[in-house]
Design a protein around this motif. Structure first.
Motif, mmCIF file in Angstrom:
data_model
loop_
_atom_site.group_PDB
_atom_site.id
_atom_site.type_symbol
_atom_site.label_atom_id
_atom_site.label_comp_id
_atom_site.label_asym_id
_atom_site.label_seq_id
_atom_site.Cartn_x
_atom_site.Cartn_y
_atom_site.Cartn_z
ATOM 1 N N LEU A 99 0.802 -1.231 0.000
ATOM 2 C CA LEU A 99 0.000 0.000 0.000
ATOM 3 C C LEU A 99 0.836 1.282 0.000
ATOM 4 O O LEU A 99 0.481 2.233 -0.705
ATOM 5 N N PRO A 100 1.920 1.402 0.777
ATOM 6 C CA PRO A 100 2.638 2.675 0.794
ATOM 7 C C PRO A 100 3.244 3.069 -0.557
ATOM 8 O O PRO A 100 3.529 4.251 -0.768
ATOM 9 N N LEU A 101 3.463 2.101 -1.448
ATOM 10 C CA LEU A 101 4.043 2.410 -2.755
ATOM 11 C C LEU A 101 2.992 2.723 -3.815
ATOM 12 O O LEU A 101 3.346 3.081 -4.937
ATOM 13 N N ALA A 127 0.098 -4.864 2.691
ATOM 14 C CA ALA A 127 1.327 -4.857 3.477
ATOM 15 C C ALA A 127 2.031 -3.516 3.343
ATOM 16 O O ALA A 127 1.673 -2.683 2.501
ATOM 17 N N THR A 128 3.077 -3.326 4.160
ATOM 18 C CA THR A 128 3.842 -2.077 4.120
ATOM 19 C C THR A 128 5.074 -2.171 3.227
ATOM 20 O O THR A 128 5.667 -1.149 2.901
ATOM 21 N N LEU A 140 9.930 7.931 -1.903
ATOM 22 C CA LEU A 140 9.169 7.890 -0.664
ATOM 23 C C LEU A 140 10.081 7.544 0.507
ATOM 24 O O LEU A 140 11.058 6.814 0.357
ATOM 25 N N ASP A 141 9.729 8.042 1.669
ATOM 26 C CA ASP A 141 10.473 7.764 2.894
ATOM 27 C C ASP A 141 10.014 6.422 3.447
ATOM 28 O O ASP A 141 8.860 6.284 3.865
ATOM 29 N N ARG A 145 6.357 4.459 6.172
ATOM 30 C CA ARG A 145 5.443 3.486 5.545
ATOM 31 C C ARG A 145 4.289 3.088 6.466
ATOM 32 O O ARG A 145 3.192 2.796 5.986
ATOM 33 N N GLY A 146 4.514 3.050 7.777
ATOM 34 C CA GLY A 146 3.437 2.678 8.682
ATOM 35 C C GLY A 146 2.296 3.673 8.657
ATOM 36 O O GLY A 146 1.119 3.298 8.598
ATOM 37 N N ALA A 147 2.629 4.964 8.681
ATOM 38 C CA ALA A 147 1.597 6.002 8.639
ATOM 39 C C ALA A 147 0.890 6.010 7.289
ATOM 40 O O ALA A 147 -0.338 6.177 7.217
#
Length: 306
Positions: A99-101, A127-128, A140-141, A145-147
């Protein structure tokens, strides 16, 4: 099973009391180059005919040779749409979308579209991500990724359930003038956070429809299940188990990464034990040079007997 978790894929995996079994792409075992698509589809149909309940696809946006695994190579949305056209009722899962990507509105649109095109068979593992260079590639940092994961889950739930919603986050803003279509076939596409996803157990229990985790030794698994039940009640628990079948049905287990090499008799007892412990679904794989034979052996000597 709540009203919002009744799509066909969810019912196939978690609608009864018995342990269910899935297997993952690439079924041919080709993990570092493009697999033979026709052979993958033939094996997918074969796995469904054998009684496997789910076919799972990985999300690997960029290939990192040091990691040594490109998943099934193809984008999971395109891949699972192709799989949907070559199968009938087996659940289609992602294990798992990073999801974060990905922009959550793109994920929401793709997932709802696939949910419709497959007849409601999609179950979405999320997943992160665990490949730090991918975050650099997307600018991206990776520490955030959790946030980003939490915001993405909130965004997905909102745009799937509300018409012309008002919502905002680091991903952008919706002011009520735009709507996401299509909506899922049911209230939501079921979400299975994978691993800890850099979240607390309480958050996972509150926001996940179930939990997808990795193989654990029995004692550790028992404690994880206790904590999951405390946080999530009766929401399902799914796990990955590598299943390398020995030629000797009575062979004792030998530890492998994410599972075991063992005889079929031991695996039957093992999966019965997992079912008694409260595991609801296992994602297994058939190792060997002949994947069709491997799937058949696993189904006939283990799955059918559990």
């Amino acid at each position: 099973m709540s009203e919002g978790h009744e799509n066909a894929g969810w019912r196939r995996l978690f609608g009864g009391d018995d342990l269910t079994f899935g297997t993952g792409f690439p079924l041919t075992g080709t993990r570092e180059s493009r697999p033979d698509v026709d052979e993958e589809m033939r094996l997918a149909a074969h796995a469904e005919d054998l009684g496997f309940d789910a076919l799972w696809a990985r999300d690997v946006p960029l290939y990192w040779p040091r990691f040594g695994d490109a998943g099934q190579t193809f984008d999971p949305w395109t891949w699972l749409s192709h799989v949907a056209a070559h199968t009938d009722e087996v659940a289609l899962g992602t294990a798992s979308v990073v999801l974060p990507l990905r922009h959550p509105l793109h994920v929401a649109k793709s997932a709802a579209s696939l949910d419709h095109l497959s007849g409601g068979r999609l179950v979405l593992g999320v997943a992160t991500g665990d490949r730090d260079p991918e975050f650099d590639a997307f600018g991206l940092d990776h520490e955030a990724r959790g946030a980003r994961f939490r915001e993405a889950v909130d965004c997905l739930r909102t745009v799937w359930s509300e018409e012309f919603p008002a919502a905002s986050g680091e991903w952008g803003e919706l002011d009520g003038d735009l709507d996401l279509v299509p909506k899922p076939t049911t209230e939501t596409v079921p979400l299975l956070p994978t691993g800890r996803s850099r979240q607390s157990m309480e958050w996972l229990g509150d926001h996940g429809d179930g939990w997808l985790f990795y193989h654990l030794p029995d004692d550790t698994l028992d404690s994880y299940l206790d904590r999951w039940r405390e946080a999530a009640g009766e929401k399902p628990y799914a796990m990955v188990v590598r299943t390398e079948l020995a030629d000797d049905p009575a062979a004792d287990p030998e530890p492998r990464h994410q599972g075991y090499r063992a005889g079929s008799e031991w695996f039957v007892d093992y999966f019965r034990r997992l079912e008694e412990m409260g595991v609801d679904h296992v994602l297994v794989g058939a190792d060997g040079d002949d994947p069709e034979r491997g799937l058949t052996r696993l189904a006939e000597t283990v799955v059918e007997r559990v």
